[in-house]
Design an enzyme around this catalytic site. Structure first.
Site, PDB file in Angstrom:
ATOM      1  N   SER A 219     -34.847 -36.170  48.812  1.00 57.37           N
ATOM      2  CA  SER A 219     -34.919 -36.504  47.386  1.00 57.37           C
ATOM      3  C   SER A 219     -36.366 -36.546  46.910  1.00 57.37           C
ATOM      4  O   SER A 219     -36.677 -36.125  45.789  1.00 57.37           O
ATOM      5  CB  SER A 219     -34.208 -37.836  47.110  1.00 57.37           C
ATOM      6  OG  SER A 219     -34.942 -38.949  47.576  1.00 57.37           O
ATOM      7  N   LYS A 220     -37.260 -37.015  47.757  1.00 57.99           N
ATOM      8  CA  LYS A 220     -38.661 -37.096  47.371  1.00 57.99           C
ATOM      9  C   LYS A 220     -39.342 -35.732  47.435  1.00 57.99           C
ATOM     10  O   LYS A 220     -40.312 -35.467  46.706  1.00 57.99           O
ATOM     11  CB  LYS A 220     -39.397 -38.112  48.238  1.00 57.99           C
ATOM     12  CG  LYS A 220     -38.941 -39.549  47.995  1.00 57.99           C
ATOM     13  CD  LYS A 220     -39.154 -39.984  46.552  1.00 57.99           C
ATOM     14  CE  LYS A 220     -38.921 -41.477  46.340  1.00 57.99           C
ATOM     15  NZ  LYS A 220     -39.208 -41.894  44.949  1.00 57.99           N
TER      16      LYS A 220
ATOM     17  N   ALA B  73     -32.201 -37.871  54.082  1.00 61.86           N
ATOM     18  CA  ALA B  73     -31.731 -37.754  52.700  1.00 61.86           C
ATOM     19  C   ALA B  73     -32.768 -38.307  51.723  1.00 61.86           C
ATOM     20  O   ALA B  73     -32.997 -37.724  50.652  1.00 61.86           O
ATOM     21  CB  ALA B  73     -30.402 -38.485  52.537  1.00 61.86           C
ATOM     22  N   TYR B  74     -33.394 -39.408  52.088  1.00 62.34           N
ATOM     23  CA  TYR B  74     -34.427 -39.990  51.226  1.00 62.34           C
ATOM     24  C   TYR B  74     -35.612 -39.035  51.082  1.00 62.34           C
ATOM     25  O   TYR B  74     -36.082 -38.782  49.962  1.00 62.34           O
ATOM     26  CB  TYR B  74     -34.880 -41.320  51.815  1.00 62.34           C
ATOM     27  CG  TYR B  74     -36.017 -41.981  51.064  1.00 62.34           C
ATOM     28  CD1 TYR B  74     -35.817 -42.510  49.798  1.00 62.34           C
ATOM     29  CD2 TYR B  74     -37.283 -42.081  51.632  1.00 62.34           C
ATOM     30  CE1 TYR B  74     -36.859 -43.124  49.109  1.00 62.34           C
ATOM     31  CE2 TYR B  74     -38.330 -42.695  50.959  1.00 62.34           C
ATOM     32  CZ  TYR B  74     -38.115 -43.200  49.700  1.00 62.34           C
ATOM     33  OH  TYR B  74     -39.147 -43.801  49.022  1.00 62.34           O
ATOM     34  N   ALA B  75     -36.084 -38.501  52.214  1.00 61.53           N
ATOM     35  CA  ALA B  75     -37.214 -37.576  52.159  1.00 61.53           C
ATOM     36  C   ALA B  75     -36.855 -36.316  51.375  1.00 61.53           C
ATOM     37  O   ALA B  75     -37.697 -35.765  50.654  1.00 61.53           O
ATOM     38  CB  ALA B  75     -37.666 -37.208  53.574  1.00 61.53           C
TER      39      ALA B  75
END
Length: 245
Positions: free
Chosen positions: A157-158, A153-155
């Site tokens: 968003s990035k 999920a973090y990747a």
């Protein structure tokens, strides 16, 4: 803007971690700096005091990066204090880790609000306000290439940050403003080291050919390059990770 006019920067998330190191690095380059914070006013004021103690100029500004009205006010304050704006560095972001199968969707929404909407809001304000010869610098992550489990999920968003950054660079054709993203790899910040045992840290340190973790100063050097001399680097993602990917 003439060549001898002092340059002015705004650094979101500038009160701690990589953001504070970026603030101090740009101040050493002679820039006046707006130090943005979301919740910790005391830490932002400490950062401002540290810059001023070295003879630099800084002011603390607050606000939720995803709130367009709060960020408009923050930009207004920096412009009013220092007379304009040349560099915007958006280090503000959050990282919540979980396998995709078990991720709490509230965490997904929190990351997307800060990392995607927040970057969009800051980039929108920057696109309207940064003077000719300026630079907009967003923050991605090398995990978009590394594909570490639990970072999905973090990747994601990035990945969105990279997309909007590269498109904005093309949209600002003719304005003499560069737009790039810095994508750090494993970096020895308090947030990164928290919860990791020494074996995990050693493994990550060995992953890069340079055989160490990055430091906030390493990342700040890349930001300073893009904020200053790198006028022919535009619409790029600069992977600042010691060669890990």
């Amino acid at each position: 803007m003439t060549n001898n006019t002092p340059r002015v920067a705004l650094v979101t998330g500038g009160s701690g971690g990589i953001g504070r190191t970026v603030v101090e690095r740009l101040a050493r380059d002679g820039m006046a700096v707006g130090v943005h914070y979301a919740g910790n006013k005391a830490r932002a004021e400490e950062t401002v005091a540290a810059v001023q103690a070295l003879g630099g100029r800084a002011v603390a500004v607050s606000g939720d990066v995803a709130d367009e009205h709060a960020m408009s006010d923050a930009f207004d304050t920096v412009e009013r204090e220092f007379g304009g704006l040349d560099v915007v560095v958006n280090t503000a972001g959050i990282m919540l880790l979980s396998p995709i199968a078990t991720l709490d969707l509230d965490d997904l929404d929190r990351m997307h609000r800060t990392n995607i909407r927040g970057t969009f809001v800051v980039s929108q304000q920057a696109a309207r306000r940064v003077r000719r010869g300026g630079a907009i610098i967003n923050f991605s992550t090398s995990v978009t290439r590394l594909q570490f489990p639990a970072y999905g999920a973090y990747a994601a968003s990035k990945g969105a940050v990279e997309a909007m950054t590269l498109i904005l660079a093309r949209e600002l054709r003719g304005k003499d403003i560069t737009v790039n993203a810095v994508a750090p790899g494993p970096t020895a910040t308090e947030l990164f080291l928290d919860g990791k045992d020494q074996a995990a840290i050693d493994t990550l340190a060995k992953a890069a050919p340079l055989e160490r973790l990055g430091t906030p100063e390493d990342v700040a050097e890349s930001v300073a390059f893009l904020a200053g001399p790198a006028r022919w680097v535009n619409g790029q993602v600069l992977y600042t990770n010691g060669g890990v990917a």
